[in-house]
Write an enzyme that holds these catalytic residues in place. Structure first.
Site, PDB file in Angstrom:
ATOM      1  N   HIS A   1       0.854  -1.185   0.000  1.00 55.21           N
ATOM      2  CA  HIS A   1       0.000   0.000   0.000  1.00 55.21           C
ATOM      3  C   HIS A   1       0.892   1.238   0.000  1.00 55.21           C
ATOM      4  CE1 HIS A   1       0.306  -1.242   4.384  1.00 55.21           C
ATOM      5  NE2 HIS A   1       1.003  -0.133   4.310  1.00 55.21           N
TER       6      HIS A   1
HETATM    7  C1  T46 Z   1       3.780   0.055   6.513  1.00 55.85           C
HETATM    8  C2  T46 Z   1       4.276  -1.300   6.850  1.00 55.85           C
HETATM    9  C3  T46 Z   1       5.753  -1.356   6.965  1.00 55.85           C
HETATM   10  C4  T46 Z   1      -2.964  -0.326  13.945  1.00 55.85           C
HETATM   11  O1  T46 Z   1      -3.980  -0.450  14.633  1.00 55.85           O
HETATM   12  N1  T46 Z   1      -2.045   0.643  14.265  1.00 55.85           N
HETATM   13  C5  T46 Z   1      -0.909   0.835  13.539  1.00 55.85           C
HETATM   14  O2  T46 Z   1      -0.109   1.735  13.863  1.00 55.85           O
HETATM   15  C6  T46 Z   1      -0.667  -0.016  12.407  1.00 55.85           C
HETATM   16  C7  T46 Z   1       0.578   0.162  11.558  1.00 55.85           C
HETATM   17  C8  T46 Z   1      -1.583  -0.984  12.117  1.00 55.85           C
HETATM   18  N2  T46 Z   1      -2.707  -1.137  12.880  1.00 55.85           N
HETATM   19  C9  T46 Z   1      -3.636  -2.223  12.564  1.00 55.85           C
HETATM   20  C10 T46 Z   1      -4.356  -2.049  11.237  1.00 55.85           C
HETATM   21  C11 T46 Z   1      -4.580  -3.477  10.781  1.00 55.85           C
HETATM   22  O3  T46 Z   1      -5.770  -3.962  11.342  1.00 55.85           O
HETATM   23  O4  T46 Z   1      -2.898  -3.436  12.451  1.00 55.85           O
HETATM   24  C12 T46 Z   1      -3.417  -4.246  11.413  1.00 55.85           C
HETATM   25  C13 T46 Z   1      -2.315  -4.611  10.413  1.00 55.85           C
HETATM   26  O5  T46 Z   1      -1.916  -3.428   9.699  1.00 55.85           O
HETATM   27  P1  T46 Z   1      -1.409  -3.487   8.184  1.00 55.85           P
HETATM   28  O6  T46 Z   1      -2.143  -4.522   7.439  1.00 55.85           O
HETATM   29  O7  T46 Z   1      -1.438  -2.079   7.652  1.00 55.85           O
HETATM   30  O8  T46 Z   1       0.117  -3.953   8.411  1.00 55.85           O
HETATM   31  P2  T46 Z   1       1.272  -4.035   7.320  1.00 55.85           P
HETATM   32  O9  T46 Z   1       2.402  -4.728   7.966  1.00 55.85           O
HETATM   33  O10 T46 Z   1       0.795  -4.565   6.030  1.00 55.85           O
HETATM   34  O11 T46 Z   1       1.696  -2.492   7.072  1.00 55.85           O
HETATM   35  C14 T46 Z   1       2.285  -1.768   8.131  1.00 55.85           C
HETATM   36  C15 T46 Z   1       1.849  -0.313   8.064  1.00 55.85           C
HETATM   37  O12 T46 Z   1       0.409  -0.258   8.036  1.00 55.85           O
HETATM   38  C16 T46 Z   1       2.378   0.385   6.865  1.00 55.85           C
HETATM   39  O13 T46 Z   1       2.208   1.780   7.012  1.00 55.85           O
HETATM   40  O14 T46 Z   1       4.448   0.812   5.840  1.00 55.85           O
HETATM   41  O15 T46 Z   1       3.698  -1.838   8.045  1.00 55.85           O
END
Ligand code: T46
Length: 151
Positions: free
Chosen positions: A69
């Site tokens: 993303h």
């Molecule tokens: C990025 C990469 C490196 C939260 O509640 N708080 C937070 O600060 C974050 C980052 C996530 N969340 C929740 C949202 C989703 O329900 O945790 C879950 C997993 O998040 P996401 O699917 O976005 O995780 P990644 O590892 O795909 O992405 C994250 C960051 O979102 C993104 O900004 O650059 O890590």
């Protein structure tokens, strides 16, 4: 003895869509000591933004991919504090793979960079420092939408 950090990249104007050239691997200061080494990060000093949030990704199963993303306004700094992984960054025109495998180097990502993290080693810990608190409305999760955003 303290290793000197890399010079900070210039800050981006909000109206300019950044490019891959604005993504930088920055070396962090390290204080060497017989008791062990110490590396530190201060917002707006070693990294070019004030730190509003930190989070960690760990216990990543082999073969998993994270990210895929972009963010409309968020800036981030990504460090492999343990183990290794790769960050694949795409600015909508070209892609580059950044391998991270040292806790005293980190990757600065400005806004509007499509990123995917893969190739996680066993025991890898990915620490991310972010310029804003979590806000789902800042995410672009569809690649075609990302490409269509104005330059
Ligand atoms: C990025 C990469 C490196 C939260 O509640 N708080 C937070 O600060 C974050 C980052 C996530 N969340 C929740 C949202 C989703 O329900 O945790 C879950 C997993 O998040 P996401 O699917 O976005 O995780 P990644 O590892 O795909 O992405 C994250 C960051 O979102 C993104 O900004 O650059 O890590």
């Amino acid at each position: 003895m303290t290793d000197q950090p890399t010079a900070l990249p210039p800050t981006q104007s909000d109206s300019t869509r950044p490019s891959l050239a604005d993504c930088r691997v920055l070396q962090l200061p390290t204080v060497h000591d017989r008791r062990g080494n110490l590396t530190f990060i201060e917002g707006e000093r070693q990294i070019p933004f004030a730190i509003a949030r930190a989070y960690y990704i760990y216990d990543v199963p082999g073969g998993s991919e994270r990210g895929s993303h972009a963010h409309r306004s968020l800036e981030q700094f990504i460090v492999a504090v343990s183990g290794s992984f790769d960050v694949v960054v795409d600015d909508g025109r070209e892609q580059r793979r950044f391998p991270l495998n040292r806790c005293y180097f980190g990757l600065y990502l400005p806004r509007m960079m499509w990123r995917s993290l893969d190739n996680f080693s066993s025991g890898a810990v990915c620490m991310v420092l972010a310029s804003q608190v979590y806000d789902e409305s800042d995410y672009i999760r569809d690649y075609e939408t990302f490409l269509a955003e104005p330059r």
